[in-house]
Write a protein that holds these residues in place. Structure first.
Motif, PDB file in Angstrom:
ATOM      1  N   LEU A 200      45.960  73.252  24.117  1.00  0.00           N
ATOM      2  CA  LEU A 200      47.660  73.896  23.838  1.00  0.00           C
ATOM      3  C   LEU A 200      48.334  74.640  25.803  1.00  0.00           C
ATOM      4  CD1 LEU A 200      46.419  75.968  20.238  1.00  0.00           C
ATOM      5  CD2 LEU A 200      47.729  74.648  20.891  1.00  0.00           C
ATOM      6  N   ASN A 237      47.450  63.556  23.191  1.00  0.00           N
ATOM      7  CA  ASN A 237      48.657  64.201  21.403  1.00  0.00           C
ATOM      8  C   ASN A 237      47.820  64.785  19.921  1.00  0.00           C
ATOM      9  OD1 ASN A 237      50.688  63.326  23.348  1.00  0.00           O
ATOM     10  ND2 ASN A 237      50.603  61.471  22.636  1.00  0.00           N
ATOM     11  N   ARG A 238      46.535  63.746  20.464  1.00  0.00           N
ATOM     12  CA  ARG A 238      45.795  64.257  19.366  1.00  0.00           C
ATOM     13  C   ARG A 238      45.458  65.378  18.970  1.00  0.00           C
ATOM     14  NH1 ARG A 238      42.969  58.975  18.463  1.00  0.00           N
ATOM     15  NH2 ARG A 238      41.108  60.483  20.040  1.00  0.00           N
ATOM     16  N   PHE A 240      46.122  67.993  21.776  1.00  0.00           N
ATOM     17  CA  PHE A 240      47.058  68.593  21.017  1.00  0.00           C
ATOM     18  C   PHE A 240      47.443  69.071  19.301  1.00  0.00           C
ATOM     19  CE2 PHE A 240      51.238  70.243  21.022  1.00  0.00           C
ATOM     20  CZ  PHE A 240      51.644  71.926  21.626  1.00  0.00           C
ATOM     21  N   VAL A 241      47.723  67.915  18.536  1.00  0.00           N
ATOM     22  CA  VAL A 241      48.028  67.982  17.299  1.00  0.00           C
ATOM     23  C   VAL A 241      46.612  68.847  16.420  1.00  0.00           C
ATOM     24  CG1 VAL A 241      48.996  67.044  15.288  1.00  0.00           C
ATOM     25  CG2 VAL A 241      50.329  67.045  17.025  1.00  0.00           C
TER      26      VAL A 241
END
Lengths: 257, 235
Positions: A200, A237-238, A240-241
């Motif tokens: 994040l 991306n993974r 972060f999500v």
């Protein structure tokens, strides 16, 4: 060999820059690109002119200091190579070589080919670290790490933070750099405590530094001197999500018993 | 919740919005194509299909509003990202040598913009009847079914696409949609974080494959009509 150089000259961050043309005569094919520039600078100094400012340090391809776009390609035409490790035998007599700085709003030009990459330092400060006890070194293999994880972490850890990914990206995005840092520590047991905060924090800092957004052009991976795979961006991306979904404000970062 | 909303507003959040709305729009395009391919099965099939759709009532409007919202999000986020990415490099390079990026990836905003213009034209054409209005009006109550007069969608399509300019504009738009999807569909895997090496070839091939299916499927209708293979019975 004799070459014509078109080099970006800019006095300071707020002064307009322009291309200047220089002749590099009698260049040996055995020297490196930076040594060729050294030769041009010596001549310029002898003529009482200001030498071309460019960054360099180790000159063995591991520090990530050299930063120039050579004929439209960050670090030049050879894959997996920094500008300092680029040899003049890759060019031929009569070539015209255009040399530009990394071009990104988040990397303001200090002078000529030198850009300010402290935005990367601020991204690292937002989470590119682990919390470890200081003191004597732990025993080797005290923490078991599966080989594939160690390999994946090592591949990402090869990032030298040179910024070629930003320079190569048509959007000026730093996501290969951020992805490499997130993926490097995310693959290791030591990186788990700060894993969510890292994903994040580093992504949000990259946004705050006004880097562009990744749209999957993959130019970054192609020009990375350490050939870091764009899969680190998918991993980031993974992470972060997942971090965003299970996000809970931290109760207390550290306490004493 | 605050951290979740901040994350959604970040560059990866925007990327996720693009991927998910893009997937939903792809679902619509596929369903739309399969529905329209019924034109090859003759007037009864496609007119009955059109009649069913037009009589969904509130469901039809829910679908339209949902689709418009998703479409709006996709376009708005794309524009936001495009302007931010332009601003991230204020001074352009003198020499640009693209290597890993593709023509499709570099022209997403333009292929998208042209497809957007096409969608407006397409709605004016077959939904609102503002383009080729005479054909639209003539075919409006021209189909006699068991329960009364229905629009003769089959005749409307056939007579519409007999105009080479109209048919070719549809073909061009589909080619651009194909270009858009060839990058977009492959990108979805990366954005959603698929990293398995076994998926690498799927990741690469999915975009061009889906794009080819859609271009062939959608272009077959205007081309078949233009070449006189479909709609012989319509005058």
């Amino acid at each position: 060999m004799n070459l014509t150089l078109k080099v970006w000259r800019q006095q300071g961050p707020s002064t307009p820059g322009r291309f200047e043309t220089y002749e590099a005569k009698g260049v040996s094919e055995h020297i490196s690109f930076l040594e060729m520039l050294d030769g041009v600078n010596e001549r310029l100094l002898g003529e009482g002119k200001e030498p071309i400012a460019f960054e360099h340090d180790c000159r063995e391809g591991i520090c990530g200091t050299c930063s120039m776009v050579i004929n439209g390609e960050p670090h030049g035409p050879v894959k997996g190579t920094t500008a300092c490790q680029l040899h003049m035998r890759m060019f031929s007599d009569g070539n015209v070589i255009t040399i530009e700085p990394w071009r990104a709003r988040a990397f303001p030009i200090i002078k000529d080919l030198v850009v300010d990459r402290s935005a990367f330092d601020r991204i690292i400060q937002k989470g590119g670290f682990i919390s470890a006890n200081a003191g004597s070194a732990p025993d080797g293999n005290a923490v078991p790490i599966p080989k594939p994880d160690a390999d994946a972490a090592f591949e990402a850890a090869a990032c030298i933070g040179c910024g070629a990914c930003v320079a190569a990206c048509p959007n000026g995005s730093a996501m290969l750099f951020v992805g490499a840092k997130v993926s490097h520590l995310g693959h290791l047991p030591q990186g788990q405590p700060e894993r969510d905060l890292r994903a994040l924090g580093m992504v949000q800092q990259a946004d705050a530094e006004l880097f562009g957004n990744c749209t999957n052009h993959y130019e970054c991976g192609e020009h990375c001197p350490k050939e870091i795979d764009v899969k680190v961006i998918a991993e980031m991306n993974r992470d972060f999500v997942r971090a965003a979904i299970r996000a809970e404000e931290p109760k207390q970062v550290a306490g004493s018993g | 919740m605050s951290r979740f909303t901040t994350a959604l507003g970040s560059s990866i959040g925007a990327k996720l919005v693009m991927a998910l709305t893009g997937l939903a729009l792809l679902g619509f395009v596929l369903a739309h194509m399969i529905g329209n391919l019924q034109v090859f099965a003759g007037p009864e099939k496609i007119n009955a299909y059109a009649h069913t759709l037009q009589n969904l009532g509130p469901i039809l409007w829910a679908m339209r509003i949902g689709l418009l919202t998703i479409f709006g999000l996709h376009v708005w986020t794309a524009f936001k990202l495009w302007t931010a990415n332009k601003a991230a490099r204020p001074v352009p390079y003198a020499v640009v040598v693209p290597s890993a990026s593709t023509y499709a990836s570099r022209t997403m905003i333009w292929s998208g913009f042209i497809v957007l213009a096409f969608i407006v034209y397409h709605l004016l054409h077959f939904t609102l009847g503002a383009v080729q209005g005479d054909i639209f009006q003539q075919t409006r109550e021209a189909w006699t079914a068991a329960d009364g007069k229905h629009p003769d969608v089959y005749a409307m399509i056939v007579r519409g696409f007999r105009s080479p300019a109209v048919a070719l504009s549809y073909v061009v738009a589909q080619l651009l949609l194909g270009l858009h999807l060839s990058h977009g569909v492959s990108s979805v895997f990366q954005t959603l974080g698929f990293t398995s090496p076994r998926l690498a070839c799927v990741k690469k091939a999915a975009g061009p494959l889906v794009a080819t299916v859609i271009v062939i499927g959608n272009c077959s209708i205007p081309l078949a009509i233009l070449l006189g293979l479909v709609g012989k019975g319509v005058n």
